[in-house]
Design an enzyme around this catalytic site. Structure first.
Site, PDB file in Angstrom:
ATOM      1  N   SER A 107      10.570   7.374  15.589  1.00 63.43           N
ATOM      2  CA  SER A 107       9.321   7.173  16.318  1.00 63.43           C
ATOM      3  C   SER A 107       9.633   6.846  17.769  1.00 63.43           C
ATOM      4  O   SER A 107      10.085   5.743  18.076  1.00 63.43           O
ATOM      5  CB  SER A 107       8.526   6.037  15.675  1.00 63.43           C
ATOM      6  OG  SER A 107       8.302   6.330  14.323  1.00 63.43           O
ATOM      7  N   GLU A 160       0.830  -1.193   0.000  1.00 63.51           N
ATOM      8  CA  GLU A 160       0.000   0.000   0.000  1.00 63.51           C
ATOM      9  C   GLU A 160       0.877   1.261   0.000  1.00 63.51           C
ATOM     10  O   GLU A 160       1.880   1.322   0.711  1.00 63.51           O
ATOM     11  CB  GLU A 160      -0.897  -0.017   1.236  1.00 63.51           C
ATOM     12  CG  GLU A 160      -1.749  -1.276   1.242  1.00 63.51           C
ATOM     13  CD  GLU A 160      -2.684  -1.378   2.422  1.00 63.51           C
ATOM     14  OE1 GLU A 160      -3.415  -2.365   2.473  1.00 63.51           O
ATOM     15  OE2 GLU A 160      -2.681  -0.489   3.285  1.00 63.51           O
ATOM     16  N   CYS A 211       6.008  -6.097   8.273  1.00 67.11           N
ATOM     17  CA  CYS A 211       7.047  -5.367   9.011  1.00 67.11           C
ATOM     18  C   CYS A 211       7.808  -6.328   9.908  1.00 67.11           C
ATOM     19  O   CYS A 211       7.250  -7.299  10.418  1.00 67.11           O
ATOM     20  CB  CYS A 211       6.418  -4.258   9.848  1.00 67.11           C
ATOM     21  SG  CYS A 211       7.651  -3.190  10.644  1.00 67.11           S
ATOM     22  N   CYS A 246      -1.392   6.649   9.243  1.00 65.94           N
ATOM     23  CA  CYS A 246      -0.252   5.982   9.890  1.00 65.94           C
ATOM     24  C   CYS A 246      -0.727   4.787  10.692  1.00 65.94           C
ATOM     25  O   CYS A 246      -1.667   4.888  11.476  1.00 65.94           O
ATOM     26  CB  CYS A 246       0.419   6.921  10.883  1.00 65.94           C
ATOM     27  SG  CYS A 246       1.340   8.224  10.139  1.00 65.94           S
ATOM     28  N   CYS A 253       0.312  -0.829  15.983  1.00 60.37           N
ATOM     29  CA  CYS A 253       0.401  -0.699  14.518  1.00 60.37           C
ATOM     30  C   CYS A 253      -0.177  -1.925  13.825  1.00 60.37           C
ATOM     31  O   CYS A 253       0.169  -3.057  14.164  1.00 60.37           O
ATOM     32  CB  CYS A 253       1.860  -0.496  14.106  1.00 60.37           C
ATOM     33  SG  CYS A 253       2.057  -0.341  12.315  1.00 60.37           S
ATOM     34  N   CYS A 310       3.760   8.482   0.438  1.00 62.02           N
ATOM     35  CA  CYS A 310       4.219   7.728   1.597  1.00 62.02           C
ATOM     36  C   CYS A 310       4.511   6.308   1.125  1.00 62.02           C
ATOM     37  O   CYS A 310       3.600   5.556   0.779  1.00 62.02           O
ATOM     38  CB  CYS A 310       3.111   7.762   2.664  1.00 62.02           C
ATOM     39  SG  CYS A 310       3.506   6.809   4.121  1.00 62.02           S
ATOM     40  N   SER A 357      11.521   7.335   8.059  1.00 62.50           N
ATOM     41  CA  SER A 357      11.022   7.193   9.431  1.00 62.50           C
ATOM     42  C   SER A 357      11.422   5.834   9.990  1.00 62.50           C
ATOM     43  O   SER A 357      11.235   4.808   9.341  1.00 62.50           O
ATOM     44  CB  SER A 357       9.503   7.334   9.427  1.00 62.50           C
ATOM     45  OG  SER A 357       8.987   7.153  10.723  1.00 62.50           O
ATOM     46  N   CYS A 389       5.447  -3.365  16.899  1.00 64.68           N
ATOM     47  CA  CYS A 389       4.855  -2.262  17.670  1.00 64.68           C
ATOM     48  C   CYS A 389       3.370  -2.569  17.908  1.00 64.68           C
ATOM     49  O   CYS A 389       2.639  -2.903  16.979  1.00 64.68           O
ATOM     50  CB  CYS A 389       5.042  -0.943  16.928  1.00 64.68           C
ATOM     51  SG  CYS A 389       6.777  -0.625  16.557  1.00 64.68           S
TER      52      CYS A 389
HETATM   53  N1  SAH Z   1       8.645   1.631  10.922  1.00 64.47           N
HETATM   54  C1  SAH Z   1       8.745   3.036  10.745  1.00 64.47           C
HETATM   55  C2  SAH Z   1       7.835   3.600   9.660  1.00 64.47           C
HETATM   56  C3  SAH Z   1       6.422   3.088   9.577  1.00 64.47           C
HETATM   57  S1  SAH Z   1       5.295   3.620  10.805  1.00 64.47           S
HETATM   58  C4  SAH Z   1       8.521   3.755  12.067  1.00 64.47           C
HETATM   59  O1  SAH Z   1       8.209   3.109  13.048  1.00 64.47           O
HETATM   60  O2  SAH Z   1       8.750   4.964  12.137  1.00 64.47           O
HETATM   61  C5  SAH Z   1       5.097   5.343  10.559  1.00 64.47           C
HETATM   62  C6  SAH Z   1       4.605   6.084  11.793  1.00 64.47           C
HETATM   63  O3  SAH Z   1       3.271   5.686  12.148  1.00 64.47           O
HETATM   64  C7  SAH Z   1       5.447   5.814  13.050  1.00 64.47           C
HETATM   65  O4  SAH Z   1       5.729   7.019  13.708  1.00 64.47           O
HETATM   66  C8  SAH Z   1       4.522   4.967  13.918  1.00 64.47           C
HETATM   67  O5  SAH Z   1       4.832   5.118  15.270  1.00 64.47           O
HETATM   68  C9  SAH Z   1       3.178   5.533  13.543  1.00 64.47           C
HETATM   69  N2  SAH Z   1       2.036   4.647  13.814  1.00 64.47           N
HETATM   70  C10 SAH Z   1       1.991   3.319  13.775  1.00 64.47           C
HETATM   71  N3  SAH Z   1       0.756   2.865  14.081  1.00 64.47           N
HETATM   72  C11 SAH Z   1      -0.014   3.960  14.308  1.00 64.47           C
HETATM   73  C12 SAH Z   1      -1.396   4.163  14.637  1.00 64.47           C
HETATM   74  N4  SAH Z   1      -2.242   3.146  14.735  1.00 64.47           N
HETATM   75  N5  SAH Z   1      -1.827   5.432  14.801  1.00 64.47           N
HETATM   76  C13 SAH Z   1      -0.984   6.485  14.637  1.00 64.47           C
HETATM   77  N6  SAH Z   1       0.298   6.347  14.290  1.00 64.47           N
HETATM   78  C14 SAH Z   1       0.797   5.107  14.139  1.00 64.47           C
END
Ligand code: SAH
Length: 362
Positions: A225, A98, A118, A345, A125, A111, A204, A122
């Site tokens: 992050s 995506e 992944c 995100c 996510c 983006c 990121s 986290c």
């Molecule tokens: N792996 C990388 C990039 C992908 S996530 C990273 O962690 O930075 C991109 C951003 O989305 C990150 O800042 C992550 O913390 C945030 N993110 C992930 N899940 C989310 C959610 N459900 N709501 C808001 N932000 C989220």
């Protein structure tokens, strides 16, 4: 070396200028051929070697027998009410990823995804729930940009220009550093790449510190992050990332890393109701960022199906933001983009299969 496809052909979209020079030399061609071919791919957007009309038919036929342009294909386009577009893109092995296009006043940001699924876990996510299916190669990363650019060119009389790139889609870019680096090199190459300014590219990461410098060296922006104000919180929210480096260690690395001139780190902080959104969290965060040139992007949690996390109310978010601002930290509140198409995100990875929108006719 860039990936070679199943038919044993070199994937030109995954090939950097330096690799192209070697390839051209090894086939006994004149050195200028390297730039000539790459310009066709990145500046004129061709998807077939046969269309490189300033190569003789003989050379095109020969090149097509040893190389290919593995451009990914857009299979669906989902339009959000706020103007955000989510593209479902199919790669050569049938895997779907995506990619999001976010139009804002004077910019249009793509983006990009860097992994299928992944490698991290986290807890807030959605992409993490897929696990890691595989890494993407450089051509698949930059190919998302090219495919969307072509889509816009076909769809609009006056196609909007893509201005910014963020690697914040599916995956952890720094866990796939070589293809990410090669894709960035082709994005910023002025003569035969996309010619994007490095300042318009942001990578990121959830925090893989021994790879930070690899990104900073390319002169692009690094976003980290954090998502927590204590080591304990981060351990609970981002267990895999935290095993590599705790919050305090991560910030120590940021304190010592040489940043390019007039640059600063971007810290991302997902606000989760009653988990990390209290005024005490804001005070602690502000204190631990002291001495680091940075700005903070606050991202109120985007709801994902079946998650036990929730988004804080607006007053909580404003209070958190104001505390950081009072401590002289530039703080931005990231608006949720494309939540109705699960394009925000952390929402990437679910409706990949069952989406019903299809490509508009050209
Ligand atoms: N792996 C990388 C990039 C992908 S996530 C990273 O962690 O930075 C991109 C951003 O989305 C990150 O800042 C992550 O913390 C945030 N993110 C992930 N899940 C989310 C959610 N459900 N709501 C808001 N932000 C989220």
């Amino acid at each position: 070396m860039p990936p070679v496809t199943s038919k044993n052909k070199l994937d030109l979209l995954s090939t950097t200028k330096a690799e192209m020079d070697i390839f051209i030399q090894s086939h006994g061609w004149k050195p200028y051929r390297a730039e000539q071919i790459l310009r066709w791919i990145y500046q004129r957007g061709v998807t077939q070697i046969d269309h490189m009309s300033d190569l003789s038919i003989h050379d095109r036929t020969y090149l097509a027998s040893i190389a290919t342009i593995n451009r990914p294909t857009i299979t669906s386009v989902l339009q959000s009410q706020d103007g955000t577009t989510k593209f479902l893109i199919q790669l050569h092995d049938g895997a779907t990823i995506e990619t999001i296009l976010i139009p804002e006043r004077d910019r249009r940001t793509v983006c990009l995804s860097t992994q299928i699924g992944c490698s991290l876990d986290c807890k807030f996510c959605l992409t993490a729930k897929l696990g890691l299916k595989r890494n993407m190669n450089a051509g698949e990363i930059i190919g998302q940009y090219l495919s969307i650019q072509s889509y816009l060119a076909k769809t609009y009389k006056k196609p909007p220009r893509l201005t910014n790139v963020v690697m914040m889609g599916m995956g952890e870019p720094l866990a796939n550093i070589d293809p990410v680096r090669n894709a960035i090199q082709n994005m910023i190459h002025g003569r035969c790449g996309l010619g994007l300014s490095p300042r318009r590219i942001t990578v990121s990461t959830a925090g893989i510190p021994n790879k930070f410098y690899d990104i900073l060296k390319l002169d692009v922006n690094l976003a980290i992050s954090l998502n927590a104000s204590t080591n304990e919180q981060r351990r609970a929210l981002m267990p895999a990332a935290n095993r590599l480096c705790s919050l305090s260690e991560l910030l120590d690395v940021c304190r010592t890393l040489p940043l390019p001139h007039r640059r600063r780190f971007t810290f991302e902080y997902v606000l989760l109701r009653r988990v990390n959104d209290s005024p005490e969290d804001a005070v602690r965060l502000a204190r631990s960022l002291r001495g680091i040139p940075c700005m903070v992007n606050l991202i109120p949690f985007n709801e994902i199906p079946g998650s036990s996390y929730a988004k804080p109310d607006e007053t909580t978010v404003r209070t958190f933001q104001n505390i950081l601002i009072q401590q002289n930290i530039d703080t931005y509140l990231r608006k949720s983009k494309g939540p109705d198409v699960l394009g925000a995100c952390g929402q990437l990875g679910t409706n990949t299969r069952e989406s019903s929108c299809s490509m508009p006719k050209n």
